[in-house]
Design a protein around this motif. Structure first.
Motif, PDB file in Angstrom:
ATOM      1  N   ASP A 128       0.734  -1.094  -0.219  1.00 31.14           N
ATOM      2  CA  ASP A 128      -0.046   0.054  -0.135  1.00 31.14           C
ATOM      3  C   ASP A 128       0.850   1.155   0.236  1.00 31.14           C
ATOM      4  O   ASP A 128       0.527   2.229  -0.724  1.00 31.14           O
ATOM      5  N   SER A 155      -9.133   1.821  10.554  1.00 34.27           N
ATOM      6  CA  SER A 155     -10.283   1.653   9.443  1.00 34.27           C
ATOM      7  C   SER A 155     -11.624   2.417   9.837  1.00 34.27           C
ATOM      8  O   SER A 155     -12.125   2.940   8.895  1.00 34.27           O
ATOM      9  N   THR A 211      -5.583  -1.026   2.392  1.00 33.80           N
ATOM     10  CA  THR A 211      -6.701  -2.105   2.411  1.00 33.80           C
ATOM     11  C   THR A 211      -7.920  -1.648   2.447  1.00 33.80           C
ATOM     12  O   THR A 211      -8.807  -2.056   3.205  1.00 33.80           O
ATOM     13  N   TYR A 212      -8.470  -0.463   1.709  1.00 31.76           N
ATOM     14  CA  TYR A 212      -9.718   0.211   1.757  1.00 31.76           C
ATOM     15  C   TYR A 212     -10.751  -0.433   0.612  1.00 31.76           C
ATOM     16  O   TYR A 212     -10.370   0.050  -0.398  1.00 31.76           O
ATOM     17  N   THR A 213     -11.706  -1.120   0.989  1.00 34.11           N
ATOM     18  CA  THR A 213     -12.390  -1.519   0.085  1.00 34.11           C
ATOM     19  C   THR A 213     -13.331  -0.394  -0.495  1.00 34.11           C
ATOM     20  O   THR A 213     -13.860   0.256  -0.055  1.00 34.11           O
ATOM     21  N   PRO A 218     -10.047   0.152  -8.649  1.00 34.93           N
ATOM     22  CA  PRO A 218      -9.132  -0.576  -7.589  1.00 34.93           C
ATOM     23  C   PRO A 218      -7.676  -0.986  -7.977  1.00 34.93           C
ATOM     24  O   PRO A 218      -7.347  -0.987  -9.524  1.00 34.93           O
ATOM     25  N   SER A 221     -14.870  -2.085   9.659  1.00 34.21           N
ATOM     26  CA  SER A 221     -14.560  -2.435   8.465  1.00 34.21           C
ATOM     27  C   SER A 221     -15.528  -3.448   7.646  1.00 34.21           C
ATOM     28  O   SER A 221     -16.750  -3.788   8.305  1.00 34.21           O
ATOM     29  N   ASP A 229      -9.429  -9.135   5.437  1.00 29.99           N
ATOM     30  CA  ASP A 229      -9.106  -9.630   4.177  1.00 29.99           C
ATOM     31  C   ASP A 229      -7.967 -10.659   4.047  1.00 29.99           C
ATOM     32  O   ASP A 229      -7.005 -10.625   5.003  1.00 29.99           O
ATOM     33  N   GLU A 244     -13.117  -7.901  -2.098  1.00 30.25           N
ATOM     34  CA  GLU A 244     -12.762  -6.669  -1.259  1.00 30.25           C
ATOM     35  C   GLU A 244     -11.774  -5.724  -2.371  1.00 30.25           C
ATOM     36  O   GLU A 244     -10.480  -5.975  -2.465  1.00 30.25           O
ATOM     37  N   TYR A 261      -9.513  -3.130  -3.499  1.00 29.20           N
ATOM     38  CA  TYR A 261      -8.777  -1.874  -2.655  1.00 29.20           C
ATOM     39  C   TYR A 261      -8.942  -0.624  -3.507  1.00 29.20           C
ATOM     40  O   TYR A 261      -8.169  -0.777  -5.060  1.00 29.20           O
TER      41      TYR A 261
END
Ligand code: GLU
Length: 303
Positions: free
Chosen positions: A89, A114, A132-134, A148, A182, A221, A246, A248
């Protein structure tokens, strides 16, 4: 009684985890980040994006302020001694900064949990967020998403000696830990209501609770869980198949379409020139999963 009887085992596990982290005598060293293999991101000289208020604010300041995680192995980790962030990331944040005209080493990273991401973007604490942001429709009402840049899926982490948990359908009556705010937490609450949910700010606290028998499983995840398991392979394992998608994204202030599309273009270019794959191989790839094809970028219409 119950707790006292279990304490010695818990202490052993913690010591074992520490030993694994420090490199145990007689065992091969765990694969750490490979900084020498990381690409050098060429900074785009003369790039301007005046239509983006976020970019213009960064220009005035002289650098980007980027939100990230600091306790997710191979994804976003902060070295407590140096304060330096590393992981996949973090590399995504760096390559995008370079494409938008700011040398990557000038980024000021801020750890944001989160549950606090939307607020941090809304109140201007950070310019963009990579952690790790859906991407999902609910969040899109509050923030924008470029990408993504990776596709993960929800999974389960248990102690290596666990025999009874193979998938989310085995969670009835079990104590399951996840991060507040989350999507994995939300999914257990709505789809597996018989699980006993425990929430903390971070997944690393959940993992501590798993090692000390306070909870039976950690859920989030697969990309995150594989990292924890890779750091303590004798104590932990990931079980079952991923049970969600998910994707990202790079979180950014809602309505800054100019920034969103510029980040999408930058990501596309970094995927085409090989930087994305090099960055993956030197970070998340070290957890043992070969580089997948990056998912298609979603340039959704402005709302
Ligand atoms: N990708 C999930 C989410 O955005 C879980 C990981 C996280 O909490 O950052 O909610």
């Amino acid at each position: 009684m119950f707790r006292i009887a279990r304490a010695p085992r818990a202490v052993c596990l913690l010591l074992a985890l520490l030993a694994a982290a420090c490199g145990r005598e007689g065992s091969p060293p765990g694969k750490g980040p490979a900084p020498e293999k990381l690409p050098k991101y060429q900074v785009r000289e003369g790039f301007t994006l005046p239509a983006s208020r976020t970019w213009a604010r960064a220009r005035k300041r002289g650098h980007f302020v980027v939100g990230a995680k600091e306790d997710q192995p191979y994804l976003g980790e902060k070295d407590p001694a140096t304060g330096i962030y590393s992981g996949f990331d973090i590399e995504i944040a760096r390559m995008l900064s370079a494409s938008l005209g700011f040398p990557p080493k000038t980024i000021e990273f801020r750890t944001i949990a989160s549950a606090n991401r939307e607020t941090a973007l809304q109140n201007g604490q950070i310019d963009y967020y990579v952690g790790t942001y859906t991407i999902n429709d609910n969040r899109k009402k509050l923030v924008g998403f470029a990408g993504p840049y990776y596709l993960a899926g929800q999974s389960l982490l248990v102690r290596r000696d666990e025999k009874g948990i193979h998938g989310p359908e085995d969670l009835d009556g079990k104590r399951v830990c996840s991060a507040a705010g989350s999507t994995p937490y939300q999914r257990i609450r709505s789809d597996y209501p018989k699980a006993v949910l425990v929430a903390y700010d971070t997944y690393s606290i959940c993992v501590d609770n798993l090692l000390t028998y306070q909870v039976d499983a950690v859920t989030t995840d697969d990309a995150i869980l594989i990292g924890y398991a890779a750091k303590a392979p004798r104590e932990l394992k990931v079980v079952g198949r991923p049970f969600s998608k998910e994707p990202y994204g790079i979180g950014l202030p809602h309505g800054d379409t100019a920034l969103r599309l510029a980040l999408d273009d930058a990501l596309q270019a970094r995927e085409s020139n090989g930087d994305w794959k090099k960055a993956y191989d030197a970070t998340l790839g070290l957890s043992g999963v070969p580089a997948p094809h990056p998912p298609a970028i979603d340039r959704y219409p402005a709302s």
